[in-house]
Design a protein around this motif. Structure first.
Motif, short mmCIF file in Angstrom:
data_model
loop_
_atom_site.label_atom_id
_atom_site.label_comp_id
_atom_site.label_asym_id
_atom_site.label_seq_id
_atom_site.Cartn_x
_atom_site.Cartn_y
_atom_site.Cartn_z
N ALA A 20 6.92 -7.05 1.32
CA ALA A 20 6.21 -5.86 1.75
C ALA A 20 7.00 -4.73 1.11
CB ALA A 20 5.92 -6.05 3.10
N GLY A 21 8.18 -4.97 0.93
CA GLY A 21 8.98 -3.72 0.51
C GLY A 21 9.20 -3.48 -0.98
N TYR A 22 8.26 -3.97 -1.74
CA TYR A 22 8.29 -4.03 -3.05
C TYR A 22 7.51 -2.86 -3.71
CZ TYR A 22 8.12 -6.38 -7.99
OH TYR A 22 8.35 -6.62 -9.21
N ALA A 23 8.35 -1.77 -4.00
CA ALA A 23 7.67 -0.49 -4.17
C ALA A 23 6.96 -0.41 -5.63
CB ALA A 23 8.81 0.68 -4.35
N LEU A 24 7.40 -1.24 -6.55
CA LEU A 24 6.67 -1.22 -7.87
C LEU A 24 5.43 -1.86 -7.63
CD1 LEU A 24 9.34 -2.19 -10.62
CD2 LEU A 24 7.69 -0.40 -10.74
N ALA A 25 5.12 -2.90 -6.85
CA ALA A 25 3.81 -3.54 -6.66
C ALA A 25 3.02 -2.67 -5.73
CB ALA A 25 3.93 -4.82 -5.74
N TRP A 26 3.45 -1.82 -4.90
CA TRP A 26 2.75 -0.59 -4.25
C TRP A 26 2.22 0.41 -5.34
CZ3 TRP A 26 0.58 -1.17 0.49
CH2 TRP A 26 0.89 -1.97 1.44
N ALA A 27 2.95 0.75 -6.15
CA ALA A 27 2.49 1.55 -7.14
C ALA A 27 1.62 0.87 -8.06
CB ALA A 27 3.86 2.18 -8.08
N GLY A 28 1.66 -0.18 -8.47
CA GLY A 28 0.79 -1.09 -9.15
C GLY A 28 -0.69 -1.03 -8.66
N LEU A 29 -0.62 -1.44 -7.17
CA LEU A 29 -2.09 -1.37 -6.33
C LEU A 29 -2.50 -0.13 -6.40
CD1 LEU A 29 -3.49 -3.38 -4.88
CD2 LEU A 29 -2.07 -2.35 -2.74
N ALA A 30 -1.63 1.04 -6.21
CA ALA A 30 -2.21 2.31 -6.12
C ALA A 30 -2.94 2.71 -7.48
CB ALA A 30 -1.11 3.34 -5.81
N ASP A 31 -2.32 2.52 -8.60
CA ASP A 31 -3.26 2.59 -9.86
C ASP A 31 -4.30 1.95 -10.04
OD1 ASP A 31 -0.68 4.18 -10.56
OD2 ASP A 31 0.15 2.62 -11.85
N THR A 32 -4.28 0.83 -9.56
CA THR A 32 -5.65 -0.12 -9.66
C THR A 32 -6.85 0.53 -8.94
OG1 THR A 32 -4.29 -2.14 -9.88
CG2 THR A 32 -6.48 -2.39 -9.47
N TYR A 33 -6.51 1.03 -7.61
CA TYR A 33 -7.46 1.46 -6.91
C TYR A 33 -8.03 2.96 -7.43
CZ TYR A 33 -7.34 -1.71 -2.99
OH TYR A 33 -7.40 -2.65 -2.05
N ALA A 40 4.50 3.55 -1.64
CA ALA A 40 5.63 3.56 -2.82
C ALA A 40 6.58 4.33 -2.71
CB ALA A 40 4.95 3.46 -4.33
N VAL A 41 6.20 5.55 -2.78
CA VAL A 41 7.19 6.50 -2.76
C VAL A 41 8.14 6.65 -1.41
CG1 VAL A 41 7.52 9.39 -2.49
CG2 VAL A 41 5.87 8.34 -3.91
N GLU A 42 7.64 6.23 -0.12
CA GLU A 42 8.48 6.06 0.78
C GLU A 42 9.46 5.08 1.02
OE1 GLU A 42 5.61 5.99 4.24
OE2 GLU A 42 5.08 7.98 4.03
N LEU A 43 8.74 4.05 0.20
CA LEU A 43 9.85 2.81 -0.01
C LEU A 43 11.12 2.89 -0.83
CD1 LEU A 43 7.33 -0.25 0.05
CD2 LEU A 43 9.08 0.36 1.61
N ASP A 44 10.67 3.86 -1.97
CA ASP A 44 11.74 4.05 -2.95
C ASP A 44 11.49 5.58 -3.62
OD1 ASP A 44 13.65 4.26 -4.87
OD2 ASP A 44 13.38 2.08 -5.56
N PRO A 45 12.05 6.50 -3.10
CA PRO A 45 11.82 7.99 -3.43
C PRO A 45 12.53 8.21 -4.97
CG PRO A 45 12.81 8.02 -1.44
CD PRO A 45 12.80 6.64 -1.74
#
Length: 344
Positions: free
Chosen positions: A99-112, A136-141
């Motif tokens: 759940a702390g994988y910032a890159l995956a959160w960024a990828g999910l955001a791009d997809t939405y 994503a930003v909060e996990l890894d600024p």
């Protein structure tokens, strides 16, 4: 896993450094760090803080989550509805594991964000994009991809200044990140800020010369800015890139579409329509494919076919009137009553 790496001086072919790594698959992260560190040492480089940050692998420590992330990016780059759905699933799987994988959160955001732009222009997709990019930003600024995703997610809300600030931060963190320039260019284009869009797409093409997405939009921006010679040159570059790609995959629909559009813009109408005929059977009800077919037919002067494809793309979920109004590929049908009704 065995990886053989070599660092060769192009000018004279001199082998500066080489190494072979035998590891378990689970050690892939360690290998990446070793290789990058050894190359820096072999080149006797002194890295700036920004360069060190860009070099640092932004990742999970879980191999399976990493694999899901890479598969997600692979699907995302193919840019069909089915692939975007698969990408969303892969990024979500990575997050389920870490759940702390910032890159995956960024990828999910791009997809939405892409779903909102091309297939389902719903409030839910915008909310999901905003929440995932914020996470994503909060996990890894200090993750450049996170800020690029944040700017991309803010664009559809027409928060252009806030989005621009996110993109600038992304570029500071990693000046070689294609998405920072490409996403900024798309947001600026939708806002009608054509000079900024042209500048961003030029920089995107600089950092990734064979990446077709930026090349797709540069020519029409040049045309709108009265730079017809530059538009022709960019379209010829597009055709060259597409032809190289089709050598390896003759049925690549996005490549066929882009090449056909470039040919139509260059006045090679017959060849353009021949390429389009190779797409029709494969288009199905993919909204993005249908929209790009509409652009192609408009450029080729096939007004009825263009309107039909545009209406089908709307029926399949694509509804972005701000983008349509800026898209010069549709100029040949812009004054038609059916086009005006669709924009409404």
């Amino acid at each position: 896993l065995r990886i053989s790496a070599q660092l060769i001086k192009v000018a004279d072919g001199f082998n500066l450094w080489s190494e072979t790594y035998d590891r378990e698959f689970s050690d892939v992260f360690t290998i990446q760090d070793e290789i990058s560190g050894n190359i820096v040492e072999a080149l006797q480089l002194t890295l700036s803080p920004v360069e060190k940050q860009a070099l640092r692998s932004e990742r999970t420590t879980d191999f399976k989550a990493y694999e899901y992330y890479l598969r997600g990016r692979g699907h995302y780059r193919r840019r069909t509805r089915a692939d975007f759905e698969s990408a969303r699933e892969m990024f979500s799987n990575a997050i389920d594991i870490d759940a702390g994988y910032a890159l995956a959160w960024a990828g999910l955001a791009d997809t939405y964000t892409e779903f909102w732009r091309n297939y389902e222009s719903t409030e839910e997709n915008l909310v999901q994009a905003e929440e995932a990019s914020r996470e994503a930003v909060e996990l890894d600024p200090k993750l450049a991809e996170a800020h690029a995703s944040r700017g991309f997610a803010l664009g559809p809300r027409q928060l252009y200044d806030e989005a621009a600030e996110a993109f600038r931060r992304s570029m500071e963190l990693n000046p070689r990140l294609f998405e920072a320039y490409y996403y900024y260019g798309t947001v600026a284009f939708a806002a009608g800020r054509l000079e900024t869009a042209a500048e961003m797409f030029e920089k995107a093409t600089e950092v990734a010369p064979d990446e077709i997405r930026a090349l797709q939009l540069i020519p029409q921006i040049y045309t709108r800015l009265g730079r017809d010679g530059a538009a022709d040159a960019a379209n010829r570059q597009r055709v060259e890139v597409v032809e190289r790609r089709l050598e390896f995959n003759p049925d690549d629909v996005p490549m066929l579409l882009d090449g056909a559009s470039a040919l139509a813009a260059l006045g090679e109408r017959q060849r353009s329509l021949e390429w389009a005929s190779r797409i029709l059977d494969k288009a199905g009800d993919d909204a993005l494919v249908l929209y790009n077919l509409a652009c192609l037919y408009s450029l080729a002067g096939e007004v009825t076919s263009a309107l039909e494809s545009l209406e089908k793309s709307y029926a399949a979920g694509l509804a972005d009137p701000e983008w349509m109004e800026q898209d010069s590929d549709l100029d040949n049908i812009r004054h038609h009553p059916r086009y005006k009704e669709l924009v409404k």
